[in-house]
Design a protein around this motif. Structure first.
Motif, PDB file in Angstrom:
ATOM      1  N   GLU A 143     -60.696 -73.817  -4.311  1.00 49.26           N
ATOM      2  CA  GLU A 143     -60.125 -74.065  -5.636  1.00 49.26           C
ATOM      3  C   GLU A 143     -58.685 -74.547  -5.568  1.00 49.26           C
ATOM      4  OE1 GLU A 143     -61.933 -73.766  -8.487  1.00 49.26           O
ATOM      5  OE2 GLU A 143     -63.634 -73.284  -7.211  1.00 49.26           O
ATOM      6  N   GLY A 144     -58.111 -74.597  -4.371  1.00 47.68           N
ATOM      7  CA  GLY A 144     -56.718 -74.977  -4.236  1.00 47.68           C
ATOM      8  C   GLY A 144     -56.536 -76.483  -4.250  1.00 47.68           C
ATOM      9  N   GLY A 145     -55.269 -76.898  -4.263  1.00 54.47           N
ATOM     10  CA  GLY A 145     -54.944 -78.309  -4.223  1.00 54.47           C
ATOM     11  C   GLY A 145     -55.347 -79.020  -5.502  1.00 54.47           C
ATOM     12  N   PHE A 146     -55.627 -80.312  -5.368  1.00 52.97           N
ATOM     13  CA  PHE A 146     -56.021 -81.120  -6.517  1.00 52.97           C
ATOM     14  C   PHE A 146     -56.753 -82.346  -6.008  1.00 52.97           C
ATOM     15  CE2 PHE A 146     -51.674 -82.084  -5.320  1.00 52.97           C
ATOM     16  CZ  PHE A 146     -51.614 -83.462  -5.297  1.00 52.97           C
ATOM     17  N   GLY A 147     -57.294 -83.125  -6.913  1.00 48.75           N
ATOM     18  CA  GLY A 147     -57.981 -84.347  -6.538  1.00 48.75           C
ATOM     19  C   GLY A 147     -59.192 -84.081  -5.664  1.00 48.75           C
ATOM     20  N   TYR A 148     -59.254 -84.784  -4.552  1.00 49.06           N
ATOM     21  CA  TYR A 148     -60.398 -84.709  -3.645  1.00 49.06           C
ATOM     22  C   TYR A 148     -60.277 -83.574  -2.632  1.00 49.06           C
ATOM     23  CZ  TYR A 148     -61.205 -89.378  -5.558  1.00 49.06           C
ATOM     24  OH  TYR A 148     -61.407 -90.435  -6.403  1.00 49.06           O
ATOM     25  N   ASP A 149     -59.256 -82.736  -2.750  1.00 53.93           N
ATOM     26  CA  ASP A 149     -59.007 -81.674  -1.769  1.00 53.93           C
ATOM     27  C   ASP A 149     -60.224 -80.798  -1.476  1.00 53.93           C
ATOM     28  OD1 ASP A 149     -56.427 -82.617  -1.538  1.00 53.93           O
ATOM     29  OD2 ASP A 149     -55.466 -80.840  -2.399  1.00 53.93           O
ATOM     30  N   PRO A 150     -61.031 -80.403  -2.477  1.00 58.12           N
ATOM     31  CA  PRO A 150     -62.182 -79.534  -2.172  1.00 58.12           C
ATOM     32  C   PRO A 150     -63.299 -80.217  -1.375  1.00 58.12           C
ATOM     33  CG  PRO A 150     -61.575 -79.367  -4.491  1.00 58.12           C
ATOM     34  CD  PRO A 150     -60.828 -80.534  -3.928  1.00 58.12           C
ATOM     35  N   GLY A 162     -58.814 -77.824  -0.081  1.00 57.50           N
ATOM     36  CA  GLY A 162     -58.928 -76.908  -1.223  1.00 57.50           C
ATOM     37  C   GLY A 162     -58.960 -75.445  -0.821  1.00 57.50           C
ATOM     38  N   GLU A 163     -59.213 -75.172   0.464  1.00 58.27           N
ATOM     39  CA  GLU A 163     -59.261 -73.798   0.960  1.00 58.27           C
ATOM     40  C   GLU A 163     -58.013 -73.401   1.739  1.00 58.27           C
ATOM     41  OE1 GLU A 163     -63.878 -73.000   1.949  1.00 58.27           O
ATOM     42  OE2 GLU A 163     -63.009 -74.743   2.983  1.00 58.27           O
ATOM     43  N   LEU A 164     -57.208 -74.369   2.125  1.00 54.33           N
ATOM     44  CA  LEU A 164     -56.014 -74.076   2.922  1.00 54.33           C
ATOM     45  C   LEU A 164     -54.904 -73.480   2.065  1.00 54.33           C
ATOM     46  CD1 LEU A 164     -55.610 -77.235   5.196  1.00 54.33           C
ATOM     47  CD2 LEU A 164     -56.097 -74.908   5.955  1.00 54.33           C
TER      48      LEU A 164
END
Length: 190
Positions: A143-150, A162-164
């Motif tokens: 759920e972290g970050g934004f955009g394509y991160d997950p 998104g997990e880091l």
């Protein structure tokens, strides 16, 4: 010394401020009434410079702008410079379209690219670039970050952006790498 960040993205603002901390620079947000320049460049560097020049002209301050995106090998580098405009809607909508377009692809190699343009006091301009290699997953994780991160899986860490934790992502990300190059340039020039 103040530098205006040519973006209204609060997460990007926090990420840039954290990486540039320790320099005698205060990163300030772009005023809400600033014009949105047309990103009609053919490269990440050209689009970043368009945004930096627009912000500097509007505010009278030195400016920092980035243009970044996800380049997927199986899609010929798409979404690339169109990452934020891949389709109308939310990050989730763009991720869904990307997964649909990749549904029959086995080659999942991709990279995040970030070009940062900076207009220095006095008008000198410079650009730097950072990249981070990864793989595109078939479903979102984190759920972290934004955009394509997950969707962006980093094999060396066994997880997605998104997990880091943000501190780890800042160390290895395309934007983190570009900002460290920018930091070196600023330290040498200011």
């Amino acid at each position: 010394m103040q530098f205006v960040l040519a973006s209204h993205n609060k997460k990007k603002m926090a990420e840039m401020a954290a990486i540039l901390s320790g320099l005698d620079i205060e990163v300030v947000p772009l005023p809400e009434n600033a014009p949105e320049p047309e990103e009609n460049g053919a490269t990440f560097e050209e689009n970043a410079m368009i945004k930096a020049k627009s912000a500097a002209d509007f505010t009278g301050l030195p400016a920092i702008a980035d243009d970044s995106g996800l380049c997927v090998d199986a899609l010929g580098g798409a979404p690339g410079i169109y990452s934020a405009r891949y389709c109308e809607g939310t990050d989730r909508d763009r991720n869904t379209l990307l997964l649909q377009n990749m549904s029959n692809q086995d080659d999942r190699a991709c990279r995040f690219v970030c070009a940062i343009a900076c207009i220095l006091p006095g008008g000198e301009a410079l650009t730097v670039r950072g990249e981070c290699e990864g793989e595109l997953l078939r479903e979102s994780h984190g759920e972290g970050g934004f955009g394509y991160d997950p969707l962006f899986y980093v094999p060396a860490y066994g997880c997605t952006f998104g997990e880091l934790p943000p501190e780890t992502k800042n160390q290895i990300s395309h934007r983190g790498r570009a900002l460290r190059k920018l930091r070196e340039e600023l330290e040498a020039r200011l």
